[in-house]
Design a protein around this motif. Structure first.
Motif, PDB file in Angstrom:
ATOM      1  N   GLY A  45      -2.244   5.560  -0.287  1.00  0.00           N
ATOM      2  CA  GLY A  45      -3.333   4.625  -0.056  1.00  0.00           C
ATOM      3  C   GLY A  45      -3.670   3.709  -1.221  1.00  0.00           C
ATOM      4  N   HIS A  46      -2.927   3.775  -2.302  1.00  0.00           N
ATOM      5  CA  HIS A  46      -3.177   2.919  -3.459  1.00  0.00           C
ATOM      6  C   HIS A  46      -2.471   1.577  -3.297  1.00  0.00           C
ATOM      7  CE1 HIS A  46      -4.135   6.891  -5.122  1.00  0.00           C
ATOM      8  NE2 HIS A  46      -4.979   6.220  -5.898  1.00  0.00           N
ATOM      9  N   LYS A  47      -3.125   0.536  -3.786  1.00  0.00           N
ATOM     10  CA  LYS A  47      -2.518  -0.800  -3.776  1.00  0.00           C
ATOM     11  C   LYS A  47      -1.627  -0.951  -5.003  1.00  0.00           C
ATOM     12  CE  LYS A  47      -4.951  -2.702  -0.372  1.00  0.00           C
ATOM     13  NZ  LYS A  47      -4.370  -2.927   0.898  1.00  0.00           N
ATOM     14  N   TYR A  48      -0.432  -1.506  -4.815  1.00  0.00           N
ATOM     15  CA  TYR A  48       0.498  -1.744  -5.915  1.00  0.00           C
ATOM     16  C   TYR A  48       1.063  -3.137  -5.754  1.00  0.00           C
ATOM     17  CZ  TYR A  48       4.401  -1.187  -9.130  1.00  0.00           C
ATOM     18  OH  TYR A  48       5.281  -1.352 -10.164  1.00  0.00           O
ATOM     19  N   THR A  68       0.862  -1.173   0.000  1.00  0.00           N
ATOM     20  CA  THR A  68       0.000   0.000   0.000  1.00  0.00           C
ATOM     21  C   THR A  68       0.904   1.229   0.000  1.00  0.00           C
ATOM     22  OG1 THR A  68      -1.688  -1.191   1.247  1.00  0.00           O
ATOM     23  CG2 THR A  68      -1.849   1.208   1.213  1.00  0.00           C
ATOM     24  N   THR A  69       0.723   2.088  -0.988  1.00  0.00           N
ATOM     25  CA  THR A  69       1.573   3.271  -1.131  1.00  0.00           C
ATOM     26  C   THR A  69       1.184   4.317  -0.092  1.00  0.00           C
ATOM     27  OG1 THR A  69       0.124   4.397  -2.688  1.00  0.00           O
ATOM     28  CG2 THR A  69       1.729   2.838  -3.609  1.00  0.00           C
ATOM     29  N   PRO A  70       2.017   5.346   0.119  1.00  0.00           N
ATOM     30  CA  PRO A  70       1.679   6.414   1.078  1.00  0.00           C
ATOM     31  C   PRO A  70       0.377   7.133   0.740  1.00  0.00           C
ATOM     32  CG  PRO A  70       4.010   6.506   0.542  1.00  0.00           C
ATOM     33  CD  PRO A  70       3.385   5.486  -0.366  1.00  0.00           C
TER      34      PRO A  70
END
Length: 148
Positions: free
Chosen positions: A6-9, A2-4
């Motif tokens: 809030g997106h899932k990668y 989870t990126t800073p």
């Protein structure tokens, strides 16, 4: 991950079956960067020089991994001007069984004319460049290797 924001990668992974081919001599300047990313990648070489009078590109030397026809090819040539050298390199790769659709040209600077010439000859090829400009820098190899 989870990126800073809030997106899932899900990330990326290296794929086996790639190889690099540098168009000597300026393309060799890109080899270390490729090896830094892909430590065990196989790298082939091709030497092409243009005739001073006719500006026609001529192949003098080509050495590739024996199974190059089964690989994706990262063709390294930093300054794309007319496209003649790259077209000759792709012709040699095709003679060795490489499909143009698996060739990715890695270039730092490209002219619109050079890119169009390559795409007209080989529409399936992929060109990755950092800049497209009508005037390409000259003598990249000599400046990089300190022989200007």
């Amino acid at each position: 991950v989870t990126t800073p924001t809030g997106h899932k990668y899900e990330g990326v992974r290296f794929e086996k079956g790639n190889c690099g081919v540098s168009i000597m001599r300026s393309g060799e300047a890109m080899e270390q960067g490729l090896r830094d990313c892909c430590r065990s990648i196989r790298i082939g070489k091709i030497l092409i020089q243009s005739d001073e009078e006719t500006q026609r590109a001529k192949v003098y030397y080509a050495k590739f991994p024996p199974d190059i026809y089964r690989r994706k090819v990262l063709l390294m040539y930093p300054i794309l001007s007319t496209g003649n050298t790259v077209i000759e390199a792709v012709k040699v790769l095709v003679e060795h069984g490489v499909q143009p659709s698996v060739i990715i040209l890695l270039s730092l600077f490209s002219t619109p004319h050079g890119a169009k010439s390559i795409i007209q000859e080989f529409p399936e090829i992929t060109i990755l460049t950092t800049e497209v400009h009508p005037v390409a820098p000259t003598h990249f190899g000599q400046k990089y290797f300190g022989t200007d």
